[in-house]
Design a protein around this motif. Sequence first.
Motif, mmCIF file in Angstrom:
data_model
loop_
_atom_site.group_PDB
_atom_site.id
_atom_site.type_symbol
_atom_site.label_atom_id
_atom_site.label_comp_id
_atom_site.label_asym_id
_atom_site.label_seq_id
_atom_site.Cartn_x
_atom_site.Cartn_y
_atom_site.Cartn_z
ATOM 1 N N ALA A 85 0.841 -1.198 0.000
ATOM 2 C CA ALA A 85 0.000 0.000 0.000
ATOM 3 C C ALA A 85 0.872 1.242 0.000
ATOM 4 O O ALA A 85 2.010 1.235 0.495
ATOM 5 C CB ALA A 85 -0.902 -0.001 1.233
ATOM 6 N N LEU A 86 0.358 2.287 -0.574
ATOM 7 C CA LEU A 86 1.065 3.560 -0.533
ATOM 8 C C LEU A 86 1.243 4.018 0.913
ATOM 9 O O LEU A 86 0.436 3.676 1.779
ATOM 10 C CB LEU A 86 0.286 4.619 -1.311
ATOM 11 C CG LEU A 86 0.443 4.610 -2.830
ATOM 12 C CD1 LEU A 86 -0.637 5.470 -3.478
ATOM 13 C CD2 LEU A 86 1.837 5.107 -3.232
ATOM 14 N N PRO A 87 2.288 4.786 1.179
ATOM 15 C CA PRO A 87 2.497 5.278 2.541
ATOM 16 C C PRO A 87 1.304 6.111 3.019
ATOM 17 O O PRO A 87 0.650 6.791 2.232
ATOM 18 C CB PRO A 87 3.747 6.146 2.422
ATOM 19 C CG PRO A 87 4.423 5.696 1.175
ATOM 20 C CD PRO A 87 3.351 5.226 0.260
ATOM 21 N N LYS A 88 1.040 6.019 4.313
ATOM 22 C CA LYS A 88 -0.003 6.846 4.909
ATOM 23 C C LYS A 88 0.549 8.239 5.225
ATOM 24 O O LYS A 88 1.756 8.455 5.270
ATOM 25 C CB LYS A 88 -0.525 6.185 6.187
ATOM 26 C CG LYS A 88 -1.189 4.824 5.947
ATOM 27 C CD LYS A 88 -1.677 4.233 7.261
ATOM 28 C CE LYS A 88 -2.358 2.884 7.030
ATOM 29 N NZ LYS A 88 -2.826 2.288 8.306
ATOM 30 N N ASP A 89 -0.366 9.138 5.451
ATOM 31 C CA ASP A 89 -0.015 10.487 5.906
ATOM 32 C C ASP A 89 0.863 11.244 4.911
ATOM 33 O O ASP A 89 1.752 12.017 5.301
ATOM 34 C CB ASP A 89 0.710 10.418 7.264
ATOM 35 C CG ASP A 89 -0.129 9.718 8.327
ATOM 36 O OD1 ASP A 89 -1.359 9.897 8.301
ATOM 37 O OD2 ASP A 89 0.456 9.008 9.158
ATOM 38 N N LEU A 90 0.637 11.027 3.613
ATOM 39 C CA LEU A 90 1.306 11.846 2.606
ATOM 40 C C LEU A 90 0.537 13.156 2.474
ATOM 41 O O LEU A 90 -0.633 13.160 2.114
ATOM 42 C CB LEU A 90 1.339 11.123 1.256
ATOM 43 C CG LEU A 90 2.194 9.848 1.187
ATOM 44 C CD1 LEU A 90 2.006 9.155 -0.156
ATOM 45 C CD2 LEU A 90 3.672 10.167 1.427
ATOM 46 N N SER A 91 1.198 14.254 2.780
ATOM 47 C CA SER A 91 0.498 15.538 2.825
ATOM 48 C C SER A 91 0.884 16.487 1.703
ATOM 49 O O SER A 91 0.390 17.612 1.655
ATOM 50 C CB SER A 91 0.758 16.218 4.172
ATOM 51 O OG SER A 91 2.131 16.587 4.284
#
Length: 423
Positions: A85-91
């Motif tokens: 999965a793509l990394p979380k918390d990409l802002s």
Amino acid sequence: MTWTPTRRAARLLSGLALGCLPVALCTAAAVGSGGDGGGSAALPAPAQPAPARPAPALPAPAAPVGGPLLGRPGVQVLPRAGAPALPKDLSGLSWVVSDAGTGQVLAAKDAHRKLPPASTLKTLFADTVLPRFTATTTHKVTDQDLAGTGEGSSLVGVQAGQTYTVADLWRGVFLASGNDAVHVLAHMNGSVQQTVTQMQAKADMLGAHDTHVVSPDGYDYPGQLSSAYDLALFARAGLTNHDFAQYADTATATFPGGHDAHGKAVPPFGIHNTNRLLSGAKGVHPYPGIIGVKNGYTTNAGNTLIAAATHGDRTLIVTVMNPRSGTPEAVYHEAASLLDWGFAAADRTDAVGTLNAVQAAASPHPEVAGAHPHDGRGQVADAARAVADPLPATAWYLGGALVLILAAAGSILVLRRRAARRR
């Protein structure tokens, strides 16, 4: 006259020979007329009868550069079974993960969103100006060279009256993000405005149509914009140049001294690359396999970053623009997590688009044009050199058409002779 298989074959080959010629010529004309003005003239298309009532021309919808998915808002990714999965918390407001060798875009968010680029625009400046001067060329800096440097700019410490090599100035650009060094090189190139014009032309040639250049250093000027997609194009083009890759990969260097305003001698001093994935600082660890490329920051742009790294035979380019999390050094942490994801997911995802094929400009110095054999730059350079040049492509099509016509004519002659013998 009886229709026989022999005559059918002869007519088929004859039609193929006649039909392939206009197709080959038209294709060759389309290929040969591309590039930056150095192609061959387009061949005339076959005459077509004019319609009795021509329909009004409608403007064709502009397709997103790199593929339709890259024009969609939000995150675009096409994982296969077993993909991480793509990394979380990409802002970041916008980001792109791409393969420098193949040009495939593995994932993206708002790839074509136009945003202020800050000093990451210096990669386009380097793509444009770096090939124009040898590294050992020297220049004595004047006050005029430094005029126009924006207030509050990052500076490496170039001083009027001092003589520097071009290599000194480029280290000032890549490591210290020195706008003073940029302005000196721009004046060496003719003028700041001429350099801006050339940068815009270079961006257009690369297919970086989100980019509007106002200043060569990325300083905050109204209308100065780029995109995560375009920044990836600039990095991919730059990494095919050995000097660009070497400067981008340098963590520390010594910058020449000189004399201060009172005439006192200033000894040479050390400079450090402000890209913390390369040099490390403030809780950011150097990324394994990192090879640069460039970071930036302005009030309007926030933090921006182009990061490239090599693992094995794969080089990835990640661009991140303006993270909004408020976390310290967020641009570096988010870029590192996207690099981790890209290396883990590269063989388990389908591409959501592609970077335009980039052809490396011919280096005037063959001894420095090649990439280091032990790192990922060779892969990038090889991929860029594999892009077909317009003139050879034209010759290929014309040559192929000629061979096909001659082969068809020979086959027709042989078949007719055999038919005559039977009769």
